[in-house]
Design a protein around this motif. Structure first.
Motif, PDB file in Angstrom:
ATOM      1  N   PRO A  34      11.044  13.862  -4.177  1.00  0.00           N
ATOM      2  CA  PRO A  34      10.352  12.586  -4.267  1.00  0.00           C
ATOM      3  C   PRO A  34      10.190  11.991  -2.856  1.00  0.00           C
ATOM      4  N   PRO A  35       9.309  11.046  -2.632  1.00  0.00           N
ATOM      5  CA  PRO A  35       8.369  10.497  -3.605  1.00  0.00           C
ATOM      6  C   PRO A  35       7.092  11.344  -3.709  1.00  0.00           C
ATOM      7  N   ALA A  36       6.707  11.617  -4.960  1.00  0.00           N
ATOM      8  CA  ALA A  36       5.472  12.375  -5.173  1.00  0.00           C
ATOM      9  C   ALA A  36       4.836  11.924  -6.480  1.00  0.00           C
ATOM     10  N   VAL A  37       3.520  12.055  -6.539  1.00  0.00           N
ATOM     11  CA  VAL A  37       2.838  11.816  -7.810  1.00  0.00           C
ATOM     12  C   VAL A  37       2.382  13.150  -8.362  1.00  0.00           C
ATOM     13  N   LEU A  38       2.391  13.237  -9.695  1.00  0.00           N
ATOM     14  CA  LEU A  38       1.864  14.432 -10.364  1.00  0.00           C
ATOM     15  C   LEU A  38       0.532  14.040 -10.977  1.00  0.00           C
ATOM     16  N   GLY A  48       0.845  -1.194   0.000  1.00  0.00           N
ATOM     17  CA  GLY A  48       0.000   0.000   0.000  1.00  0.00           C
ATOM     18  C   GLY A  48       0.877   1.241   0.000  1.00  0.00           C
ATOM     19  N   PRO A  49       0.241   2.402  -0.084  1.00  0.00           N
ATOM     20  CA  PRO A  49       0.971   3.641  -0.367  1.00  0.00           C
ATOM     21  C   PRO A  49       1.683   4.280   0.819  1.00  0.00           C
ATOM     22  N   GLY A  50       1.389   3.867   2.045  1.00  0.00           N
ATOM     23  CA  GLY A  50       2.059   4.531   3.175  1.00  0.00           C
ATOM     24  C   GLY A  50       1.258   4.377   4.446  1.00  0.00           C
ATOM     25  N   ILE A 100      -2.691  -1.374  -2.772  1.00  0.00           N
ATOM     26  CA  ILE A 100      -3.293  -0.122  -3.255  1.00  0.00           C
ATOM     27  C   ILE A 100      -2.169   0.764  -3.767  1.00  0.00           C
ATOM     28  N   THR A 101      -2.248   1.085  -5.032  1.00  0.00           N
ATOM     29  CA  THR A 101      -1.155   1.870  -5.611  1.00  0.00           C
ATOM     30  C   THR A 101      -1.238   3.340  -5.203  1.00  0.00           C
ATOM     31  N   SER A 102      -0.075   3.962  -5.054  1.00  0.00           N
ATOM     32  CA  SER A 102      -0.034   5.398  -4.724  1.00  0.00           C
ATOM     33  C   SER A 102      -0.694   6.215  -5.823  1.00  0.00           C
ATOM     34  N   ALA A 103      -0.755   5.666  -7.042  1.00  0.00           N
ATOM     35  CA  ALA A 103      -1.315   6.428  -8.162  1.00  0.00           C
ATOM     36  C   ALA A 103      -2.754   6.857  -7.863  1.00  0.00           C
ATOM     37  N   ILE A 104      -3.518   5.991  -7.229  1.00  0.00           N
ATOM     38  CA  ILE A 104      -4.883   6.403  -6.885  1.00  0.00           C
ATOM     39  C   ILE A 104      -5.008   6.834  -5.422  1.00  0.00           C
ATOM     40  N   TYR A 120      12.267   0.768   0.390  1.00  0.00           N
ATOM     41  CA  TYR A 120      12.164   2.116   0.933  1.00  0.00           C
ATOM     42  C   TYR A 120      10.723   2.581   1.138  1.00  0.00           C
ATOM     43  N   LEU A 121       9.845   2.234   0.180  1.00  0.00           N
ATOM     44  CA  LEU A 121       8.494   2.773   0.252  1.00  0.00           C
ATOM     45  C   LEU A 121       7.551   1.953   1.135  1.00  0.00           C
ATOM     46  N   ALA A 122       7.955   0.730   1.486  1.00  0.00           N
ATOM     47  CA  ALA A 122       7.063  -0.097   2.304  1.00  0.00           C
ATOM     48  C   ALA A 122       7.163   0.347   3.763  1.00  0.00           C
ATOM     49  N   LYS A 152       6.467  -4.637  -1.107  1.00  0.00           N
ATOM     50  CA  LYS A 152       6.783  -3.521  -2.012  1.00  0.00           C
ATOM     51  C   LYS A 152       5.773  -2.404  -1.835  1.00  0.00           C
ATOM     52  N   GLY A 153       6.232  -1.172  -1.915  1.00  0.00           N
ATOM     53  CA  GLY A 153       5.343  -0.020  -1.780  1.00  0.00           C
ATOM     54  C   GLY A 153       4.239  -0.061  -2.835  1.00  0.00           C
ATOM     55  N   GLY A 154       3.035   0.370  -2.451  1.00  0.00           N
ATOM     56  CA  GLY A 154       1.924   0.441  -3.402  1.00  0.00           C
ATOM     57  C   GLY A 154       1.534  -0.936  -3.899  1.00  0.00           C
ATOM     58  N   ASP A 155       1.416  -1.076  -5.214  1.00  0.00           N
ATOM     59  CA  ASP A 155       1.128  -2.376  -5.832  1.00  0.00           C
ATOM     60  C   ASP A 155       2.433  -2.927  -6.400  1.00  0.00           C
ATOM     61  N   PRO A 156       2.669  -4.256  -6.224  1.00  0.00           N
ATOM     62  CA  PRO A 156       3.972  -4.781  -6.659  1.00  0.00           C
ATOM     63  C   PRO A 156       4.187  -4.745  -8.171  1.00  0.00           C
ATOM     64  N   LEU A 157       3.079  -4.645  -8.917  1.00  0.00           N
ATOM     65  CA  LEU A 157       3.234  -4.694 -10.378  1.00  0.00           C
ATOM     66  C   LEU A 157       3.056  -3.328 -11.035  1.00  0.00           C
ATOM     67  N   VAL A 158       2.858  -2.277 -10.223  1.00  0.00           N
ATOM     68  CA  VAL A 158       2.801  -0.932 -10.809  1.00  0.00           C
ATOM     69  C   VAL A 158       4.170  -0.303 -10.598  1.00  0.00           C
ATOM     70  N   PHE A 159       4.971  -0.298 -11.610  1.00  0.00           N
ATOM     71  CA  PHE A 159       6.344   0.211 -11.556  1.00  0.00           C
ATOM     72  C   PHE A 159       7.100  -0.316 -10.335  1.00  0.00           C
ATOM     73  N   GLY A 160       6.809  -1.540  -9.981  1.00  0.00           N
ATOM     74  CA  GLY A 160       7.438  -2.087  -8.774  1.00  0.00           C
ATOM     75  C   GLY A 160       8.461  -3.148  -9.111  1.00  0.00           C
ATOM     76  N   ARG A 161       8.631  -3.450 -10.365  1.00  0.00           N
ATOM     77  CA  ARG A 161       9.541  -4.488 -10.848  1.00  0.00           C
ATOM     78  C   ARG A 161       9.197  -5.863 -10.277  1.00  0.00           C
ATOM     79  N   LEU A 164       0.755  18.140  -7.184  1.00  0.00           N
ATOM     80  CA  LEU A 164       1.803  17.211  -6.751  1.00  0.00           C
ATOM     81  C   LEU A 164       1.454  16.772  -5.342  1.00  0.00           C
ATOM     82  N   VAL A 165       1.493  15.468  -5.114  1.00  0.00           N
ATOM     83  CA  VAL A 165       1.207  14.955  -3.774  1.00  0.00           C
ATOM     84  C   VAL A 165       2.427  14.182  -3.306  1.00  0.00           C
ATOM     85  N   ARG A 166       3.055  14.685  -2.254  1.00  0.00           N
ATOM     86  CA  ARG A 166       4.259  14.034  -1.722  1.00  0.00           C
ATOM     87  C   ARG A 166       3.880  13.226  -0.474  1.00  0.00           C
ATOM     88  N   TRP A 167       4.475  12.071  -0.321  1.00  0.00           N
ATOM     89  CA  TRP A 167       4.194  11.173   0.814  1.00  0.00           C
ATOM     90  C   TRP A 167       2.687  11.062   1.060  1.00  0.00           C
TER      91      TRP A 167
HETATM   92  N1  SAH Z   1       4.531   0.291  -6.801  1.00  0.00           N
HETATM   93  C1  SAH Z   1       4.379   1.648  -6.360  1.00  0.00           C
HETATM   94  C2  SAH Z   1       5.127   2.631  -7.220  1.00  0.00           C
HETATM   95  C3  SAH Z   1       6.614   2.462  -7.193  1.00  0.00           C
HETATM   96  S1  SAH Z   1       7.437   3.649  -8.141  1.00  0.00           S
HETATM   97  C4  SAH Z   1       2.887   1.979  -6.292  1.00  0.00           C
HETATM   98  O1  SAH Z   1       2.062   1.219  -6.782  1.00  0.00           O
HETATM   99  O2  SAH Z   1       2.558   2.996  -5.683  1.00  0.00           O
HETATM  100  C5  SAH Z   1       7.833   4.845  -6.915  1.00  0.00           C
HETATM  101  C6  SAH Z   1       7.011   6.085  -7.109  1.00  0.00           C
HETATM  102  O3  SAH Z   1       5.711   5.904  -6.602  1.00  0.00           O
HETATM  103  C7  SAH Z   1       7.517   7.305  -6.385  1.00  0.00           C
HETATM  104  O4  SAH Z   1       8.556   7.939  -7.067  1.00  0.00           O
HETATM  105  C8  SAH Z   1       6.274   8.172  -6.345  1.00  0.00           C
HETATM  106  O5  SAH Z   1       6.040   8.771  -7.588  1.00  0.00           O
HETATM  107  C9  SAH Z   1       5.196   7.135  -6.140  1.00  0.00           C
HETATM  108  N2  SAH Z   1       4.837   6.974  -4.740  1.00  0.00           N
HETATM  109  C10 SAH Z   1       4.934   5.871  -3.995  1.00  0.00           C
HETATM  110  N3  SAH Z   1       4.423   6.076  -2.762  1.00  0.00           N
HETATM  111  C11 SAH Z   1       3.989   7.348  -2.746  1.00  0.00           C
HETATM  112  C12 SAH Z   1       3.340   8.158  -1.779  1.00  0.00           C
HETATM  113  N4  SAH Z   1       3.044   7.711  -0.561  1.00  0.00           N
HETATM  114  N5  SAH Z   1       3.012   9.419  -2.123  1.00  0.00           N
HETATM  115  C13 SAH Z   1       3.285   9.899  -3.338  1.00  0.00           C
HETATM  116  N6  SAH Z   1       3.910   9.182  -4.284  1.00  0.00           N
HETATM  117  C14 SAH Z   1       4.239   7.923  -4.001  1.00  0.00           C
END
Ligand code: SAH
Length: 506
Positions: free
Chosen positions: A228-232, A12-14, A118-122, A37-39, A88-97, A198-201
């Motif tokens: 970073p980390p932030a979404v636009l 999940g995102p954080g 839950i991906t950070s994208a949403i 790092y993101l988990a 893995k942070g967010g979803d493992p298959l969304v830019f998570g390798r 832009l949404v950071r953390w």
């Molecule tokens: N698998 C992750 C994305 C990994 S790529 C996912 O599904 O969320 C890493 C990028 O995700 C960061 O550079 C940033 O753009 C975004 N990101 C991850 N966690 C975030 C958060 N809590 N807030 C804003 N952006 C986040």
């Protein structure tokens, strides 16, 4: 040998509560957790204390371990028969390798499962009050990597099509390439006036949101020093934040509050403050120990409970110790049928309810003096009263009851001790300037914190103090400290209200 398995789990995102139930089950079963790092590290508490943790931290430009090494590590660990959670942070298959890691596992015939997250994208968008789709505003969204090397000859990203075909664009890993990304979209015809954020953390207590436009995003981001980390997020949905903002406008958002309580009780105050948006650091100032007499008095009282007309509980700890001791002797709450029961406050009454007991007397104000007043009509000369409580406590209640002619029997149910192991952490928080407020919920928390800082009140002078009531506030004053907040209703809810009022005036 036990067969190994790898669970690729989306953390999940954080916000740690945004983990799936399946993710939680996998964590609980893990022999080894491989995290990045993101988990969020809070999630590690869900793994067994015996589980090993391997950090393979991936922060942009600062890889603790190369991707191929991580994949090989997973193969190796599962090959040893271990249950491995790759968190893995967010979803493992969304830019998570995650796909690359799964491919190597498949190639080596290692069993694996993928647990989406839950991906950070949403989620970052949602916690900023920005829906990625909304009827009449946006019917489509795309999630794009901003990490692609701009020097690359043939971009895999179709900026030309994205500029027109999709209503909401969410760009991950884009902070350092904002001039290029926004430039491409504008070059292909997207209006520079398109709302952007832009949404950071996102989803975390440190969430920061910058609302801007496509044309100004790069400059505004640089000026705000957003890293970073932030979404636009680009698209008209950004305007909906004006009405849908809910997370970062809560009354205590952005405030860090140091919660000092007995280890078992800290979470109730922390949860209440967190619900108001605060970020809580828990320092257990007190640990609850067995009384010095090893329950001799209490056990004696428990053996003839029918003797007591009233049993008075003055704390949640008193209730839990009383009933666990009763259970140890093979009995339960039915033994209390001869006595009437009093509880000093609502939390104590709640704890009794969990034991199936409805208190007969609960004063409206949580204080020994008020408890005494409410009990007066029920007490006659000769009434036998049992008070199971802390070894060291105020004598207002027993003395007042004795003055009414009652026979009062005090039995120590527990002893409070300074939580010495937390001393270093407490000192470092107090001196770091990271705490906006410190809470005290009893005189003994004040006294124990004082012991922990060896009486150096100076390090407490710069952190405002909130007390649950006037007695605790007086104890602070005795140590030369002036509380900034004293609750009018001496309960957790009352303390939260008072803190909220204080914060509004900051
Ligand atoms: N698998 C992750 C994305 C990994 S790529 C996912 O599904 O969320 C890493 C990028 O995700 C960061 O550079 C940033 O753009 C975004 N990101 C991850 N966690 C975030 C958060 N809590 N807030 C804003 N952006 C986040």
């Amino acid at each position: 040998m036990k067969k190994g398995i790898v669970y690729l789990v989306g953390a999940g995102p954080g916000d740690p509560e945004l983990l799936t139930l399946k993710g939680r089950r996998c964590l609980a079963s893990a022999d080894i957790v491989v995290g990045d790092y993101l988990a969020d590290r809070h999630l590690l508490a869900l793994a067994s204390p015996d589980a090993e943790y391997i950090y393979v931290g991936k922060k942009a430009g600062n890889h603790a371990m190369k991707q191929e090494e991580i994949s090989r590590l997973l193969v190796h660990l599962a090959g040893e028969g271990k249950t491995v959670v790759r968190l893995k942070g967010g979803d493992p298959l969304v830019f998570g390798r995650g796909a690359e890691e799964a491919a190597l596992l498949a190639e080596n015939s290692i069993p694996f499962e993928i647990v989406p997250g839950i991906t950070s994208a949403i989620a970052a968008a949602a916690y900023a009050g920005i829906p990625v789709t909304s009827r009449g505003v946006s019917a489509s969204f795309a999630v794009i990597t901003g990490h692609e090397d701009p020097a690359k000859k043939n971009s895999a990203i179709h900026w030309d099509a994205l500029a027109h075909a999709v209503d909401t664009l969410v760009i991950l890993m884009g902070v350092s390439r904002l001039p290029y990304i926004t430039g491409e979209l504008i070059r292909y015809g997207k209006s520079p006036d398109t709302p952007a954020a832009l949404v950071r953390w996102g989803t975390k207590p440190e969430q920061k949101v910058l609302v801007t436009t496509l044309g100004k995003a790069a400059d505004d981001c640089a000026e705000a020093g957003m890293k970073p980390p932030a979404v636009l997020i680009v698209g008209p949905v950004v305007n909906l934040r004006n009405t849908l903002q809910w997370f970062d406008n809560r009354p205590l958002f952005g405030k860090t509050i140091l919660v000092t309580r007995a280890r078992t009780q800290a979470s109730r105050l922390s949860s209440a403050l967190s619900a108001l948006g605060a970020s809580c650091l828990e320092i257990p100032a007190i640990s609850i120990q067995d009384p010095c007499d090893h329950f001799q008095e209490l056990d004696r009282a428990l053996s003839h409970l029918e003797h007591y007309g009233w049993i008075l509980f003055t704390s949640v700890n008193g209730v839990s110790r009383f009933f666990s001791r009763l259970a140890l002797s093979g009995r339960d709450s039915r033994c209390l049928c001869h006595s009437r029961i009093g509880a000093i406050g609502s939390a104590t009454a709640e704890a009794l309810k969990k034991q199936g007991i409805s208190a007969d007397c609960v004063p409206s104000v949580f204080r020994a003096e008020s408890f005494l007043e409410s009990l007066k009509p029920h007490i006659q000369a000769g009434t036998e009263i049992l008070i199971p409580r802390a070894e060291k406590a105020r004598d207002v209640l027993p003395e007042g009851l004795r003055a009414l002619g009652a026979h009062v029997h005090i039995a120590a149910a527990y002893r409070t001790e300074t939580a010495a192991d937390e001393t270093a952490r407490l000192r470092s928080i107090l001196t770091s300037g990271n705490a906006d407020l410190i809470t005290f919920t009893s005189s003994s928390t004040v006294e124990n914190v004082m012991k922990m800082i060896s009486g150096h009140t100076d390090i407490l002078q710069s952190v405002p103090i909130a007390c649950i009531g006037p007695i605790t506030a007086d104890t602070c004053r005795r140590f030369g400290l002036t509380p900034a907040v004293t609750a009018e209703t001496y309960t957790i809810a009352g303390l939260c209200d008072a803190i909220q009022k204080w914060s509004e005036n900051q």
